[in-house]
Design a protein around this motif. Sequence first.
Motif, PDB file in Angstrom:
ATOM      1  N   ASP A  79       8.401   9.378  -3.184  1.00  0.00           N
ATOM      2  CA  ASP A  79       9.797   8.896  -3.192  1.00  0.00           C
ATOM      3  C   ASP A  79      10.088   8.166  -4.504  1.00  0.00           C
ATOM      4  N   LYS A  80       9.155   7.338  -4.924  1.00  0.00           N
ATOM      5  CA  LYS A  80       9.399   6.591  -6.155  1.00  0.00           C
ATOM      6  C   LYS A  80       9.427   7.537  -7.352  1.00  0.00           C
ATOM      7  N   ARG A  81       8.551   8.542  -7.340  1.00  0.00           N
ATOM      8  CA  ARG A  81       8.527   9.528  -8.426  1.00  0.00           C
ATOM      9  C   ARG A  81       9.913  10.158  -8.608  1.00  0.00           C
ATOM     10  N   ALA A 102      19.977   5.888 -10.057  1.00  0.00           N
ATOM     11  CA  ALA A 102      19.348   6.098  -8.745  1.00  0.00           C
ATOM     12  C   ALA A 102      18.193   5.133  -8.456  1.00  0.00           C
ATOM     13  N   ARG A 103      17.483   4.704  -9.499  1.00  0.00           N
ATOM     14  CA  ARG A 103      16.347   3.796  -9.259  1.00  0.00           C
ATOM     15  C   ARG A 103      16.790   2.492  -8.584  1.00  0.00           C
ATOM     16  N   GLN A 104      18.075   2.148  -8.771  1.00  0.00           N
ATOM     17  CA  GLN A 104      18.573   0.909  -8.161  1.00  0.00           C
ATOM     18  C   GLN A 104      18.588   0.969  -6.630  1.00  0.00           C
ATOM     19  N   LEU A 105      18.422   2.180  -6.078  1.00  0.00           N
ATOM     20  CA  LEU A 105      18.277   2.271  -4.620  1.00  0.00           C
ATOM     21  C   LEU A 105      17.084   1.445  -4.137  1.00  0.00           C
ATOM     22  N   LEU A 106      16.093   1.281  -5.030  1.00  0.00           N
ATOM     23  CA  LEU A 106      14.900   0.508  -4.659  1.00  0.00           C
ATOM     24  C   LEU A 106      15.220  -0.969  -4.451  1.00  0.00           C
ATOM     25  N   ASN A 107      16.450  -1.365  -4.809  1.00  0.00           N
ATOM     26  CA  ASN A 107      16.856  -2.755  -4.583  1.00  0.00           C
ATOM     27  C   ASN A 107      17.342  -2.986  -3.165  1.00  0.00           C
TER      28      ASN A 107
HETATM   29  N1  GLY Z   1      10.281  -2.283  -8.024  1.00  0.00           N
HETATM   30  C1  GLY Z   1      11.464  -1.581  -8.235  1.00  0.00           C
HETATM   31  C2  GLY Z   1      11.369  -0.584  -9.337  1.00  0.00           C
HETATM   32  O1  GLY Z   1      10.291  -0.241  -9.765  1.00  0.00           O
HETATM   33  O2  GLY Z   1      12.375  -0.118  -9.792  1.00  0.00           O
END
Ligand code: GLY
Length: 366
Positions: free
Chosen positions: A233-235, A247-252
Motif C-alpha cells: 500500500d505504501k509503495r 496521494a501520499r497525504q492519505l497516510l495522514n
Molecule cells: N509516514 C508517512 C509517510 O511516510 O508519508
Amino acid sequence: MSNRNTPATSKSAVRVNVPARPAHSYDVRISAGIRAHAGEAIAAVHSPCRAVLLTDDTVEALYTDTVERSLIEAGFTPFRHVIPHGEASKSAENLLALLQHMAEEHLTRADCLVALGGGVVGDLGGFAAAIYQRGIPFVQIPTTLLAMVDASVGGKTAIDIPAGKNLVGAFHQPSLVLCDPECLDTLPPEILADGFAEVIKYAVIRDRALYELLRGDAPRAHMAEIIRLCVEDKRVLVEEDETDKGARQLLNLGHTVGHAIESFSNFTISHGSAVAIGMVIITRTAELLGICEEDTADELCDLLVRFNLPVSCPFTTEQLFPAALSDKKRAGGFITLAIPYGIGDTRLTTVPVDALESYIRAGLGD
Ligand code: GLY
C-alpha cells in the motif's frame, strides 16, 4: 508495476519493490530470520565497504551482534554507533555526534549506513545518510511494527527540534529495507499496538483485503503477509507521490487530530493510540457529513479495540483545536484532511483551517 512483488506465507521471503524514482528503486524484503543474513542481502545491492551500524541501547542487546556478524561475514567492516532508545534521541545533538563519529572513522561516499532499530533510529540514521558528504547510501533494518510498515519505507528522514517533531529532515530513499517479523516477538505489547494503529490505517485508506485479514482468525499468525500488504500500500502511494504533495497525504489519516492529542497529552498518549483516536474522530465526522458509509466508525472501533487500541478521546474540542492548528500539513489558510468514505476508501479534502474546529467537534460529539 513490478512483477517482482510476491505474496507472503508466514515464513517465506517476500520482496516489494519500491520505485520511488525511476533511477532509485529498492526492495523491501520481508522474511523471518533475515537479520542473520543481512550482510549477504546488503552485499547484493552494495559492494562490501565500511558501514556505520546505528542502533539504540535496547536493540543493541537483542539483535546487533547477529547483524554485525553477518556484515563481517559478507565482507563489510562495520563499526557501531549506539544511541539511547526513545524519541528524545532524534535530536540535533545526536545527529552531530553521529556525523562526527562517521567522519572520525573516515567514512566516505563509497561507504554506507545501516539503521537497525525502530523509527527513531531509522529517521536519525536516514537523515545523517542524507547529509553526510551530501549523501551516502543507507539500509533500513526496522525492528518495530511501526517502522516495518511505515517509517522505513518511502524515504522520509528527520530529527526533532524544540519547535516540533520532524521539522528538519530530507527525502532520502534507502537502498534496501530488511524486515524480520521475528523481531516483533520481543516488542512490548503497547509498542506492538502502536504499530497496529498504522496497519489498521492502511486498511481504512485503501485495503479491504487487509481489513478482512485483520478481522479474521489469528491475524498475528500472518505477520509477514500483514507487513507485505502494508508495504505494498505504501509503495503505491510513494510511487505516485514521493514528496508528499498529493496521494501520499492519505497516510495522514487520523494524524491531524492524532498529533493534537499526542501534543496536548504532553506525549503521555502514544503516537499509535493518538492516531487510533484521531481516525475514529474523523470517521465519525465523515459519517455525520453523510459522506461515509454508515457504521464505518463502529467497525473501525471494533478493530482498534481488538488490537488493544483506545477509541475514545479524553480531550475537548477547545483543547484540541489550537494544537491541531500547528499541524505542519497546514498550507496557508488551508489544511488537507484524509476522510474515510468507507473501509478501504479514503479520500483527500482540502478545507479552510477554521473548518477544522467543526470537524473535531462533530467527531467528538461535544
Ligand atoms: N509516514 C508517512 C509517510 O511516510 O508519508
